[in-house]
Design a protein around this motif. Structure first.
Motif, PDB file in Angstrom:
ATOM      1  N   THR A   1     169.149  32.947   9.308  1.00 57.23           N
ATOM      2  CA  THR A   1     167.815  33.460   9.638  1.00 57.23           C
ATOM      3  C   THR A   1     167.902  34.780  10.407  1.00 57.23           C
ATOM      4  OG1 THR A   1     167.788  32.016  11.593  1.00 57.23           O
ATOM      5  CG2 THR A   1     166.696  31.203   9.619  1.00 57.23           C
TER       6      THR A   1
ATOM      7  N   TYR B   1     164.945  33.224   4.886  1.00 54.97           N
ATOM      8  CA  TYR B   1     164.086  32.099   5.205  1.00 54.97           C
ATOM      9  C   TYR B   1     164.672  30.883   4.502  1.00 54.97           C
ATOM     10  CZ  TYR B   1     160.576  35.581   6.555  1.00 54.97           C
ATOM     11  OH  TYR B   1     159.916  36.609   7.151  1.00 54.97           O
TER      12      TYR B   1
ATOM     13  N   SER C   1     158.483  33.003   3.366  1.00 54.35           N
ATOM     14  CA  SER C   1     158.615  31.587   3.665  1.00 54.35           C
ATOM     15  C   SER C   1     157.918  30.754   2.593  1.00 54.35           C
ATOM     16  CB  SER C   1     158.012  31.289   5.044  1.00 54.35           C
ATOM     17  OG  SER C   1     158.267  29.968   5.415  1.00 54.35           O
TER      18      SER C   1
ATOM     19  N   ASN D   1     163.312  22.428   7.491  1.00 48.76           N
ATOM     20  CA  ASN D   1     163.063  23.861   7.513  1.00 48.76           C
ATOM     21  C   ASN D   1     163.447  24.389   8.882  1.00 48.76           C
ATOM     22  OD1 ASN D   1     161.889  26.451   7.696  1.00 48.76           O
ATOM     23  ND2 ASN D   1     160.427  25.922   6.097  1.00 48.76           N
TER      24      ASN D   1
ATOM     25  N   THR E   1     163.825  27.464   9.906  1.00 48.70           N
ATOM     26  CA  THR E   1     163.055  28.605  10.395  1.00 48.70           C
ATOM     27  C   THR E   1     161.880  28.111  11.221  1.00 48.70           C
ATOM     28  OG1 THR E   1     163.669  29.852   8.436  1.00 48.70           O
ATOM     29  CG2 THR E   1     161.820  30.686   9.711  1.00 48.70           C
ATOM     30  N   SER E   2     161.162  27.129  10.676  1.00 46.39           N
ATOM     31  CA  SER E   2     160.027  26.565  11.392  1.00 46.39           C
ATOM     32  C   SER E   2     160.471  25.870  12.667  1.00 46.39           C
ATOM     33  CB  SER E   2     159.286  25.563  10.498  1.00 46.39           C
ATOM     34  OG  SER E   2     158.784  26.202   9.361  1.00 46.39           O
TER      35      SER E   2
END
Length: 274
Positions: free
Chosen positions: A175, A180, A205, A222, A224-225
């Motif tokens: 990241t 993403y 995303s 996920n 990134t989240s």
């Protein structure tokens, strides 16, 4: 049983004997084909169209053969001379490059429509030499991979993470490099069939694909989240957000540095059109 990456560096572990054994083992070949086929599914390539793919840690070309069968062209890179020699013996269609993925992907920007990697990524988490720093090698790899992919491309890595810390190490560097995505875990309740795929995207995303054998439980992570949630919970704005930019500008002003005035356009993302 010891993990291969704990026994020796890949270029030493995959010597001529090990490389030939790996390539001639029918069970190993079948597993390799299945994982490559799944990686190609997760790439979500356009149907009925030949694409140009990068195979990272291509070994003796088993995964490349599956790429060929699916009608695509490929270039493979691997650190093991013995593995690449066998790939040449097998007369694979792809071009082969002797290269250490930890030193980056030596290709022109935007060269590939996608990338796959089978059972190679976990090797980068080890320090095989005194000069090796896993964090730096992972970032070098992911940042150069990001550069050589087209802006609609995906990269899919089947890998064997040793623990959650290793997953976080890998995903954080991906990241940081601009990707993403997250990890898709197929058959999470099975000891033998469980497989982890790191799915990375260059163009925004997008929801991760559904895992196989989900059985109603969450098997897609996920990252990134997850990182966004952690930062928000600590009261720190996400890097690149309007709040982050305003804080950075305020720090520059306190340091007496020349700084542009705030406006309604501060932190607004460009559309990319002219």
């Amino acid at each position: 049983m010891s993990r291969p990456e704990h026994l020796a560096p890949p270029e030493i572990f995959y010597n001529e004997d090990e490389a030939r054994k790996y390539t001639q083992n029918s069970r190993m070949m079948e597993i390799q084909e299945q994982m490559t086929g799944r990686a190609l599914e997760l790439l979500m390539l356009p149907e009925d169209e030949s694409m140009f793919l990068l195979d990272i840690g291509c070994g003796s070309g088993l995964s490349g053969s599956v790429v060929e069968e699916n009608g695509h062209f490929w270039v493979g890179m691997d650190i093991s001379t013995a593995m690449l020699d066998i790939a040449l013996e097998r007369e694979v269609e792809g071009d082969l490059i002797l290269s250490d993925m930890g030193q980056g992907c030596p290709f022109r920007a935007g060269s590939f429509d996608g990338a796959i990697s089978i059972s190679a990524l976990q090797w980068l988490c080890n320090a095989d030499k005194k000069s090796h720093k896993p964090v730096q090698r992972l970032y070098k790899f992911f940042s150069t991979l990001y550069a050589c992919l087209s802006r609609t491309a995906r990269a899919v890595f089947q890998f064997y993470p040793e623990n959650t810390e290793q997953i976080e190490l890998v995903t954080s560097q991906a990241t940081k490099a601009g990707f993403y995505g997250g990890v898709v875990i197929d058959y999470p309740n099975s000891t033998k069939a469980k497989k982890s795929f790191l799915v990375l995207m260059t163009g925004g995303s997008v929801p991760l694909p559904k895992a196989l054998g989900d059985d109603g439980q969450e098997s897609r992570v996920n990252y990134t989240s997850k990182r966004e949630m952690v930062k928000k919970s600590r009261g720190k704005p996400m890097k690149g957000s309007r709040e982050w930019i305003l804080e950075k500008k305020e720090r520059r002003r306190r340091q007496g540095k020349e700084t542009r005035e705030n406006s309604k356009y501060t932190g607004r993302k460009r559309s990319g059109r002219f």
